[in-house]
Design a protein around this motif. Structure first.
Motif, short mmCIF file in Angstrom:
data_model
loop_
_atom_site.label_atom_id
_atom_site.label_comp_id
_atom_site.label_asym_id
_atom_site.label_seq_id
_atom_site.Cartn_x
_atom_site.Cartn_y
_atom_site.Cartn_z
N ARG A 72 0.82 -1.22 0.00
CA ARG A 72 0.00 0.00 0.00
C ARG A 72 0.85 1.26 0.00
N ARG A 73 2.16 1.10 -0.02
CA ARG A 73 3.08 2.24 0.05
C ARG A 73 2.86 3.05 1.32
N ASP A 74 2.63 2.33 2.39
CA ASP A 74 2.36 2.91 3.71
C ASP A 74 3.67 2.93 4.48
N VAL A 75 4.40 4.03 4.39
CA VAL A 75 5.72 4.12 5.00
C VAL A 75 5.65 3.93 6.52
N HIS A 76 4.72 4.60 7.13
CA HIS A 76 4.57 4.50 8.58
C HIS A 76 4.28 3.06 9.01
N GLY A 77 3.40 2.38 8.26
CA GLY A 77 3.06 1.00 8.60
C GLY A 77 4.25 0.07 8.48
N VAL A 78 5.05 0.25 7.42
CA VAL A 78 6.25 -0.57 7.26
C VAL A 78 7.20 -0.35 8.43
N ALA A 79 7.44 0.91 8.76
CA ALA A 79 8.37 1.23 9.85
C ALA A 79 7.85 0.69 11.18
N ALA A 80 6.56 0.85 11.43
CA ALA A 80 6.00 0.42 12.72
C ALA A 80 6.04 -1.09 12.89
N THR A 81 5.77 -1.83 11.81
CA THR A 81 5.84 -3.29 11.93
C THR A 81 7.26 -3.76 12.21
N VAL A 82 8.24 -3.07 11.60
CA VAL A 82 9.64 -3.40 11.90
C VAL A 82 9.94 -3.11 13.37
N MET A 83 9.40 -2.00 13.88
CA MET A 83 9.62 -1.66 15.28
C MET A 83 8.96 -2.67 16.22
N ILE A 84 7.81 -3.20 15.81
CA ILE A 84 7.17 -4.24 16.62
C ILE A 84 8.07 -5.46 16.70
N GLY A 85 8.64 -5.84 15.56
CA GLY A 85 9.56 -6.98 15.57
C GLY A 85 10.77 -6.71 16.44
N ILE A 86 11.37 -5.52 16.30
CA ILE A 86 12.55 -5.18 17.10
C ILE A 86 12.18 -5.13 18.58
N GLY A 87 11.04 -4.54 18.90
CA GLY A 87 10.62 -4.46 20.30
C GLY A 87 10.38 -5.83 20.90
N THR A 88 9.81 -6.74 20.12
CA THR A 88 9.56 -8.10 20.61
C THR A 88 10.87 -8.84 20.86
N VAL A 89 11.82 -8.68 19.94
CA VAL A 89 13.13 -9.31 20.14
C VAL A 89 13.83 -8.71 21.36
N ALA A 90 13.71 -7.39 21.53
CA ALA A 90 14.31 -6.75 22.70
C ALA A 90 13.69 -7.27 23.99
N ALA A 91 12.36 -7.42 24.00
CA ALA A 91 11.68 -7.95 25.19
C ALA A 91 12.14 -9.37 25.49
N TYR A 92 12.27 -10.18 24.44
CA TYR A 92 12.77 -11.55 24.62
C TYR A 92 14.17 -11.54 25.22
N THR A 93 15.02 -10.66 24.73
CA THR A 93 16.39 -10.57 25.26
C THR A 93 16.38 -10.19 26.74
N VAL A 94 15.51 -9.23 27.08
CA VAL A 94 15.39 -8.84 28.49
C VAL A 94 14.89 -10.01 29.33
N SER A 95 13.93 -10.77 28.80
CA SER A 95 13.40 -11.91 29.56
C SER A 95 14.50 -12.94 29.83
#
Length: 266
Positions: A95-118
């Motif tokens: 959809r050429r949704d720049v914000h959506g692409v960036a936010a989904t990447v951030m969700i992935g990074i945030g989830t990996v970061a949370a896993y690392t903290v756990s």
């Protein structure tokens, strides 16, 4: 492309800090006694141990097919959530949704970061698995993890909640799917006998606080970084997303007007 005003950036940073602070406080409160002692913490009584005992006793009479289904579902819920994240990312790309692409990447990074903290918390807390120490409980459906594979917090619950909460924030309409999946993933870890209830609750809180903090603090920067990269991609492949009738990328500040299912300002 508009950038965040200083006041908005400050609010994002404050919200991110508060989210992390609340998460850290909750993890500290849920952490079992015995941390830092000579041996691993063993939770053998209290509300969480009693709930674990009751659940495993109830599961002891479950038919073999139900036990097998629950063991499969503990991994299957993570797979489904992961596929949903990839699907949302791909749809945003199309959809050429720049914000959506960036936010989904951030969700992935945030989830990996949370896993690392756990994983780091496990190393500090050293809580023994309930399937090894709770007397009077039913036999665990899943194989009890090896000694040294600590229980607090639950990695499965952390991963599931990170993706589920992130997608629910970004696409509120998906909350009806993602949040129940995350709850199921967390509860299944107790039902199969490898975690206490407070383990999975800690994982959910940890993931929520980290993913929300990452979305608040980093999504605007990620959007600015992704914009030129996607611009080159769309110039290289003009047909990408063209069936939606868009011939340019939507500016991040226009996306909430273009999509009714987008979260508020993430």
């Amino acid at each position: 492309m508009k950038t965040d005003a200083p006041n908005n950036s400050s609010r994002r940073l404050l919200g991110s800090t508060v989210s992390l602070g609340v998460g850290a406080g909750a993890i500290a409160w849920l952490s079992p006694e015995g941390t830092g002692g000579a041996g691993p913490a063993k939770v053998v009584d209290g509300v969480s141990a009693s709930a674990y005992r009751s659940v495993t006793e109830a599961m002891a009479d479950a038919p073999s097919w139900a036990s097998a289904a629950m063991k499969l579902a503990t991994e299957g819920t993570l797979v489904v959530l992961g596929l949903l994240l990839v699907l949302v990312w791909w749809m945003a790309l199309r959809r050429r949704d720049v914000h959506g692409v960036a936010a989904t990447v951030m969700i992935g990074i945030g989830t990996v970061a949370a896993y690392t903290v756990s994983e780091a918390v496990k190393v500090v807390v050293h809580e023994e698995r309930p399937c090894r120490v709770v007397q009077g409980a039913g036999a665990a459906i899943a194989e009890c993890p090896v000694l040294g594979d600590w229980s607090f917090p639950s990695n499965h619950a952390t991963l599931a909640a990170g993706i589920a909460v992130g997608l629910a924030v970004l696409r509120p309409r998906l909350a009806a799917v993602t949040l129940p999946l995350a709850v199921a993933a967390a509860l299944l870890r107790v039902l199969v006998g490898v975690h206490y209830p407070h383990d999975v609750l800690a994982g959910v809180i940890l993931a929520t606080s980290v993913v929300v903090a990452v979305l608040l603090a980093l999504t605007p920067t990620a959007t600015r970084l992704v914009t030129p990269l996607l611009g080159r991609l769309y110039r290289t492949d003009p047909g990408l997303g063209s069936h939606h009738g868009r011939h340019r990328m939507a500016a991040p500040d226009q996306e909430d007007k273009d999509r009714a299912d987008t979260g508020p300002g993430w």
